[in-house]
Design a protein around this motif. Structure first.
Motif, PDB file in Angstrom:
ATOM      1  N   GLY A  99       0.832  -1.204   0.000  1.00 14.37           N
ATOM      2  CA  GLY A  99       0.000   0.000   0.000  1.00 14.37           C
ATOM      3  C   GLY A  99       0.861   1.245   0.000  1.00 14.37           C
ATOM      4  O   GLY A  99       2.097   1.167   0.059  1.00 14.37           O
ATOM      5  N   GLY A 100       0.199   2.389  -0.051  1.00 16.42           N
ATOM      6  CA  GLY A 100       0.910   3.658  -0.118  1.00 16.42           C
ATOM      7  C   GLY A 100       1.818   3.886   1.069  1.00 16.42           C
ATOM      8  O   GLY A 100       2.933   4.412   0.932  1.00 16.42           O
ATOM      9  N   THR A 101       1.366   3.505   2.246  1.00 19.22           N
ATOM     10  CA  THR A 101       2.173   3.709   3.451  1.00 19.22           C
ATOM     11  C   THR A 101       3.493   2.958   3.341  1.00 19.22           C
ATOM     12  O   THR A 101       4.551   3.497   3.666  1.00 19.22           O
ATOM     13  N   ILE A 104       5.785   4.660   0.745  1.00 17.88           N
ATOM     14  CA  ILE A 104       6.405   5.885   1.265  1.00 17.88           C
ATOM     15  C   ILE A 104       7.473   5.536   2.304  1.00 17.88           C
ATOM     16  O   ILE A 104       8.563   6.108   2.316  1.00 17.88           O
ATOM     17  N   HIS A 134       0.672  13.641   3.057  1.00 13.52           N
ATOM     18  CA  HIS A 134      -0.071  12.592   3.761  1.00 13.52           C
ATOM     19  C   HIS A 134       0.632  12.192   5.070  1.00 13.52           C
ATOM     20  O   HIS A 134       1.859  12.204   5.144  1.00 13.52           O
ATOM     21  N   SER A 136       1.376   9.471   6.244  1.00 12.78           N
ATOM     22  CA  SER A 136       2.271   8.306   6.191  1.00 12.78           C
ATOM     23  C   SER A 136       3.747   8.728   6.149  1.00 12.78           C
ATOM     24  O   SER A 136       4.612   7.938   6.517  1.00 12.78           O
ATOM     25  N   PHE A 182      -3.817  14.576  -1.051  1.00  8.79           N
ATOM     26  CA  PHE A 182      -4.951  13.714  -0.704  1.00  8.79           C
ATOM     27  C   PHE A 182      -6.258  14.491  -0.537  1.00  8.79           C
ATOM     28  O   PHE A 182      -7.319  14.018  -0.922  1.00  8.79           O
ATOM     29  N   ASP A 207       4.820  11.811  -4.210  1.00  9.19           N
ATOM     30  CA  ASP A 207       3.746  10.972  -3.688  1.00  9.19           C
ATOM     31  C   ASP A 207       2.548  11.044  -4.634  1.00  9.19           C
ATOM     32  O   ASP A 207       1.737  11.966  -4.571  1.00  9.19           O
ATOM     33  N   CYS A 209       0.381   8.552  -4.734  1.00 13.09           N
ATOM     34  CA  CYS A 209      -0.429   7.417  -4.263  1.00 13.09           C
ATOM     35  C   CYS A 209      -1.835   7.492  -4.830  1.00 13.09           C
ATOM     36  O   CYS A 209      -2.350   6.527  -5.364  1.00 13.09           O
ATOM     37  N   VAL A 210      -2.440   8.672  -4.729  1.00  8.88           N
ATOM     38  CA  VAL A 210      -3.823   8.755  -5.187  1.00  8.88           C
ATOM     39  C   VAL A 210      -3.894   8.994  -6.704  1.00  8.88           C
ATOM     40  O   VAL A 210      -4.772   8.467  -7.388  1.00  8.88           O
ATOM     41  N   ASP A 241      -0.528   4.144  -5.820  1.00  8.81           N
ATOM     42  CA  ASP A 241      -1.330   3.009  -5.341  1.00  8.81           C
ATOM     43  C   ASP A 241      -2.155   2.365  -6.447  1.00  8.81           C
ATOM     44  O   ASP A 241      -3.022   2.999  -7.053  1.00  8.81           O
ATOM     45  N   HIS A 243      -4.214   0.047  -5.652  1.00 13.87           N
ATOM     46  CA  HIS A 243      -5.529  -0.191  -5.031  1.00 13.87           C
ATOM     47  C   HIS A 243      -6.362   1.086  -4.888  1.00 13.87           C
ATOM     48  O   HIS A 243      -7.407   1.064  -4.250  1.00 13.87           O
ATOM     49  N   LYS A 244      -5.915   2.182  -5.478  1.00 17.26           N
ATOM     50  CA  LYS A 244      -6.787   3.359  -5.556  1.00 17.26           C
ATOM     51  C   LYS A 244      -7.310   3.446  -6.999  1.00 17.26           C
ATOM     52  O   LYS A 244      -8.119   2.635  -7.384  1.00 17.26           O
ATOM     53  N   TYR A 417     -11.132   9.216   9.133  1.00 19.38           N
ATOM     54  CA  TYR A 417     -10.096   8.667   8.240  1.00 19.38           C
ATOM     55  C   TYR A 417      -8.957   8.208   9.111  1.00 19.38           C
ATOM     56  O   TYR A 417      -8.252   9.014   9.703  1.00 19.38           O
TER      57      TYR A 417
HETATM   58  C1  LIG Z   1      -3.788   6.977   0.212  1.00 18.58           C
HETATM   59  C2  LIG Z   1      -2.603   7.848   0.223  1.00 18.58           C
HETATM   60  C3  LIG Z   1      -1.456   7.494   0.954  1.00 18.58           C
HETATM   61  C4  LIG Z   1      -1.399   6.278   1.830  1.00 18.58           C
HETATM   62  O1  LIG Z   1      -1.699   5.106   1.156  1.00 18.58           O
HETATM   63  P1  LIG Z   1      -2.321   3.816   1.878  1.00 18.58           P
HETATM   64  O2  LIG Z   1      -2.561   2.906   0.724  1.00 18.58           O
HETATM   65  O3  LIG Z   1      -3.565   4.237   2.613  1.00 18.58           O
HETATM   66  O4  LIG Z   1      -1.283   3.272   2.810  1.00 18.58           O
HETATM   67  C5  LIG Z   1      -0.379   8.352   0.870  1.00 18.58           C
HETATM   68  N1  LIG Z   1      -0.420   9.477   0.138  1.00 18.58           N
HETATM   69  C6  LIG Z   1      -1.499   9.850  -0.567  1.00 18.58           C
HETATM   70  C7  LIG Z   1      -1.469  11.109  -1.382  1.00 18.58           C
HETATM   71  C8  LIG Z   1      -2.625   9.049  -0.548  1.00 18.58           C
HETATM   72  O5  LIG Z   1      -3.713   9.401  -1.246  1.00 18.58           O
END
Ligand SMILES: *Cc1c(COP(=O)(O)O)cnc(C)c1O
Length: 419
Positions: A99-101, A104, A134, A136, A182, A207, A209-210, A241, A243-244, A417
């Motif tokens: 996952g994103g965490t 990172i 984020h 994380s 985020f 980052d 992730c999203v 991510d 999974h997003k 959240y």
């Molecule tokens: C969701 C997100 C994260 C963390 O990802 P997880 O999959 O919840 O661990 C980090 N940074 C951004 C910008 C995100 O949207």
């Protein structure tokens, strides 16, 4: 009564299923779309089914045994290569994390090891971020004993360049930007960060992730997306991510490096125990290959065309929300969100009351964010897309009730959240 002890005797299967179903019935019903913006990414029922079936088919595999499960190695290589290509990495390497965490965490770990190996005089390594980054990053920094400086953003929620640069000193090992953030959904100035990273020999992490699996397709269908990927000189790593907006089952994210040679700082390679060599490039030990197989299946099922179509569908929802909120006398959108993640605020009424009002009208509402006071809305589910008109009508209704004094919605509950 809460049972504190594992039952002595096994439970018959029908009872297991009936208890599971009973508990499931207490969960939010996200399929009806009344969970806007959080927790469950959903594109179509085919995408969901294919991800689930692939996950199930490979759930007993173990990523620690790529020799025993060459299938997983193949999935991993394909997904990594497809991602690197989407992010325009020419000589890069990508690892698939949970996952994103974790992505990172690994970026910070790799940057720290790189800095220790290539610089001298580091005693209290630190990272510099914008306030919008984020949580994380701070979570990872805690594990890694890195100091974190968060710099307040400008009025448009992007990086305050002067204030940001002021925080960079000889202990700084990494700077990071979000693509996009985020909550408010704007992109930090990644190209500017790249020039700073090169000038000062810093690790730049982006980052995404999203946005990582949305932006490339949004760009392909003709929407202007600020430069954020490996085309920007100075970017050393990217988190994105699956999974997003990849719409793959949870437990899959990409941690990409600009250059294969940086792998040495990422890998854990150890031999000083009874079993001999043990090496991994992600944090977990034993983990199922299921999420990786599922990511492979979903990516391959959709292809570029499939993702472009999803982006078009989401874009229609985005435009609807933006135009209705911009028409409102009371509500407004913060900053200029570039993709499908945004936040809205209220001019004279309390955003908390509005959130409670939406909850009263059957919209599962996550507590508004405090700074700036906003309801976050990511169009992460096309199930929400199918009821967005109803949402916008209810939003108008709630605002009118509050302004006219018909109902102040002072009672009601929020979800959180990360709680
Ligand atoms: C969701 C997100 C994260 C963390 O990802 P997880 O999959 O919840 O661990 C980090 N940074 C951004 C910008 C995100 O949207």
């Amino acid at each position: 009564m809460v049972a504190h002890k594992l039952p002595q005797h096994g439970t018959p299967e029908p009872q297991i299923w009936s208890e599971l179903t009973e508990l499931e019935n207490g969960d939010v019903n996200w399929r009806n779309g009344r969970l806007p913006g959080f927790f469950t990414h959903f594109a179509t029922s085919d995408v969901e089914r294919i991800g689930k079936e692939a996950l199930q088919k490979f759930y007993s595999t173990n990523c620690l045994g790529p020799g025993a499960f060459p299938s997983i190695r193949r999935f991993e290589n394909d997904v990594a290569n497809w991602s690197l290509d989407l992010f325009h990495a020419r000589a890069g390497h990508a690892s698939i994390t949970s996952g994103g965490t974790e992505s990172i965490f690994l970026a910070l770990k790799t940057a720290r090891e790189w800095a220790f190996a290539t610089r001298s005089g580091l005693t209290r390594p630190k990272i510099v971020l914008s306030h919008s980054a984020h949580p994380s990053f701070d979570k990872a920094a805690k594990y890694l004993s890195l100091e974190v400086v968060r710099v307040p953003t400008r009025g448009d929620f992007r990086i305050d360049k002067k204030a940001f640069e002021k925080e960079i000193d000889n202990q700084t090992v990494l700077i990071a930007g979000s693509a996009p953030q985020f909550t408010v959904g704007v992109f930090d100035q990644i190209e500017w960060l790249g020039t700073i990273a090169i000038e000062r020999n810093l690790w730049l992490h982006v980052d995404a992730c999203v946005g990582g699996f949305f932006s490339p397709f949004a760009e392909m269908v003709g929407h202007p997306i600020p430069r954020w990927d490996f085309r920007v000189p100075g970017v050393k790593s990217i988190s994105a991510d699956l999974h997003k907006y990849g719409f793959t089952p949870k437990g899959a994210s990409i941690m990409a490096l600009a250059d294969k040679t940086l792998l040495d700082y990422l890998r854990f390679d150890f031999s000083n125990w009874s079993r001999g060599r043990y090496f991994t490039e992600t944090f977990s030990g034993t983990k199922s290959g299921g999420p990786i197989a599922a990511a492979w299946a979903v990516l391959k099922f959709l292809g570029v065309d499939g993702y472009c179509q999803i982006v078009r569908d989401i874009w229609t929802v985005r435009e609807k929300i933006l135009s209705r909120i911009n028409e409102s006398n009371e509500l407004f959108i913060y900053g200029s969100p570039e993709i499908a993640v945004m936040s809205y605020g209220a001019k004279t009424t309390s955003i908390e009351d509005i959130g409670r009002g939406l909850a009263t009208r059957g919209w599962y509402t996550v507590a508004p964010s405090p700074n700036p006071p906003a309801i976050n809305l990511g169009i992460i589910s096309l199930a929400f897309g199918s009821v967005v008109d109803e949402y916008l009508d209810d939003l108008d209704g709630v605002v009118n009730d509050i302004i006219s004094g018909k109902n102040n919605y002072s009672a009601g509950e929020f979800g959180n959240y990360g709680d």
